[in-house]
Design a protein around this motif. Structure first.
Motif, short mmCIF file in Angstrom:
data_model
loop_
_atom_site.label_atom_id
_atom_site.label_comp_id
_atom_site.label_asym_id
_atom_site.label_seq_id
_atom_site.Cartn_x
_atom_site.Cartn_y
_atom_site.Cartn_z
N GLY A 92 27.09 23.17 -18.82
CA GLY A 92 26.18 22.89 -19.93
C GLY A 92 26.80 23.14 -21.29
O GLY A 92 26.10 23.42 -22.26
N SER B 265 22.87 13.85 -24.67
CA SER B 265 22.60 13.18 -23.38
C SER B 265 23.05 14.01 -22.19
O SER B 265 22.63 13.75 -21.06
N GLN B 266 23.90 15.00 -22.43
CA GLN B 266 24.44 15.82 -21.34
C GLN B 266 23.53 17.01 -21.00
O GLN B 266 23.87 17.82 -20.15
N ASP B 267 22.39 17.10 -21.68
CA ASP B 267 21.46 18.21 -21.47
C ASP B 267 22.19 19.55 -21.60
O ASP B 267 22.02 20.46 -20.78
N ARG C 127 23.41 23.23 -22.84
CA ARG C 127 22.77 24.47 -23.28
C ARG C 127 23.52 25.10 -24.44
O ARG C 127 23.01 25.98 -25.13
#
Length: 526
Positions: free
Chosen positions: A90, A167-169, A171
């Motif tokens: 993330g 778009s990669q979600d 964190r």
């Protein structure tokens, strides 16, 4: 601008980096760096060029492997063995030099390696829809998902890169100089996106040389110097700018702009004369002149046509109208070779892609425009070439002081000095500088400002483009304000302030076609 209070960020760190060491041949880039980042915070990473910021974020992105130290993610020790491993956890990184693929569409770039598919069949319509939603969230619905990304402006490309990270979600998102190519309005949109991310517990590591931004968007600060952490956890809004600069440089920088000359001789003939210059679809009817020893600044927003004006003067773009003269002689339209031969040099905005041979040595990058002077009987006198480069790197304090080193390994500020050294070697009479301090730290900025002023004092005519209005006003003798592809005002720099320039820019469209003199204060024309 007054920022709303942000909630205090606390709790267990999302990311911890302890004692990170990274050594390259002859250089210890990181020497025990510590960094911790909490969920929902904007953690600002500061330091001069060469302090180790880029190396540290490449370790975090999985692009470099540390020689020592440990990294914990959500309390568990991890190994970031590749960029894919970092993304899987993330962690997304948006580099200053964008890594977009020019031949692909916006949507293709956003989902590159993660193509939208069903039963093994790609779904372009789904990708386009998802890309459009991301860009709308960023406040840029005008960027078409189907557009070829190489056709977009630098600012729009920056937004595509941010959309890819979203778009990669992720964190934790690392943003390396994200505002460098954005205008004021786009920076505000960027800050709104950052606040939205942190409100959803996404952490942001924010790198910027614009210290005023840190106070606006940051929560905590970590400062690197010479590959080591010299301060961490400083409150972004409460820590005085002077203290931050002292930590970064080891010295106090009171005033970065060199003193102007009293006045450029008005009876001296202009070195550079631009008359009625136009580039279809970009700018029109641009006229100005620059005398020997004068610094002319072009101020305006991103997309106003400033860079295109410089590129057209240089011959890198073919003008649709107008003439350019140097020393009274008309230059051939769209001919870079004849422009350089006439004594004109250009340091472009995108130095890595447009000015530098990244795989070549510092020496060759300096000599590339002057190779004829080192020709001996059909061969290149490499000793003379290297000696000339060494003399210039010493005088400009290029670090490391190794002309055989690949230029790609230098920091941004030192790469910019190499570009300037190229034109010093060429003995150019006119120097065009497009964003000369983009990605350059506060210490190197003052050195570049002093160098530009010194060149002017030697009789070089200088034209400077910068998105930072205070930089234009502090460095230039005279300023042209550009709006919507037209000159809307011409005034002495000391007669302007940032608010006045922005007012002129905003009025620019309404005043298209009005003579420049009517846009000026009485008596302010240089």
């Amino acid at each position: 601008m007054t920022e709303p209070d942000r909630p205090a960020v606390g709790g267990t760190p999302l990311l911890e980096m302890h004692g990170i060491v990274k050594t390259f041949p002859g250089v210890r880039a990181l020497d025990g760096v510590d960094l911790d980042v909490r969920a929902g915070e904007v953690h600002c990473l500061l330091g001069q060029n060469g302090a180790g910021k880029s190396t540290l974020i490449k370790v975090l992105a999985g692009a470099h492997q540390p020689d020592a130290g440990r990294i914990t993610w959500r309390g568990e020790e991890v190994t970031l063995g590749s960029p894919q491993a970092a993304m899987t956890l993330g962690i997304a990184t948006i580099y200053q030099e964008l890594d977009l693929v020019s031949g692909l569409t916006v949507a293709d770039n956003i989902f590159l390696g993660r193509e939208q598919s069903r039963f093994g069949i790609t779904r372009p319509a789904a990708a386009n829809k998802a890309a459009s939603q991301l860009l709308t969230r960023l406040g840029h619905p005008e960027i078409r998902a189907t557009a070829e990304v190489g056709s977009l402006s630098a600012a729009s490309q920056q937004m595509v890169s941010i959309a890819r990270a979203l778009s990669q979600d992720a964190r934790l998102i690392v943003m390396d100089e994200p505002s460098a190519v954005l205008d004021n309005e786009e920076v505000e949109r960027l800050f709104a996106v950052v606040r939205d991310l942190t409100a959803h517990d996404v952490a942001v590591v924010y790198i910027s040389h614009r210290l005023e931004e840190i106070r606006q968007v940051g929560d905590r600060i970590t400062v690197l110097k010479d590959g080591s952490t010299v301060a961490t956890g400083l409150p972004a809004r409460e820590t005085p700018t002077r203290e931050v600069i002292t930590l970064m440089t080891g010295r106090t920088i009171e005033y970065v702009f060199p003193e102007r000359r009293a006045e450029v001789a008005r009876d001296e003939a202009p070195l550079l004369e631009v008359e009625g210059l136009g580039l279809r679809g970009s700018f029109s009817d641009v006229s100005f002149s620059v005398r020997p020893g004068e610094i002319l600044g072009l101020a305006g927003l991103v997309g106003a046509g400033r860079s295109e004006i410089l590129e057209t003067v240089f011959g890198a773009r073919r003008a649709s109208a107008g003439t350019v003269r140097v020393g009274g002689k008309k230059l051939r339209n769209g001919d870079v070779g004849s422009t350089v031969a006439a004594g004109v040099g250009l340091a472009p905005e995108e130095r890595k892609s447009q000015a530098l041979l990244l795989g070549d040595s510092v020496s060759r990058n300096i000599s590339i425009s002057s190779l004829a002077r080192f020709a001996r009987g059909g061969f290149l006198a490499r000793g003379a070439e290297r000696s000339a480069a060494q003399e210039l790197t010493r005088s400009l304090d290029v670090r490391p002081a190794d002309v055989d080193r690949e230029v790609r390994t230098l920091s941004g500020g030192n790469q910019q000095k190499v570009v300037l050294a190229r034109w010093l070697l060429r003995d150019c009479r006119v120097l065009l500088l497009d964003e000369p301090t983009r990605g350059v730290d506060v210490g190197a900025r003052s050195e570049i400002y002093a160098l530009v002023r010194d060149l002017a004092d030697r009789g070089v005519a200088v034209v400077v483009v910068s998105s930072e209005i205070p930089e234009v006003l502090g460095l230039a003798d005279r300023v042209l304000v550009i709006a919507d592809g037209a000159v809307v005002a011409e005034e002495r720099a000391e007669a302007l302030d940032e608010h006045r320039v922005l007012d002129l820019v905003m009025q620019g469209t309404a005043h298209r076609g009005t003579p420049v003199a009517t846009m000026q204060h009485e008596g302010d024309v240089a």
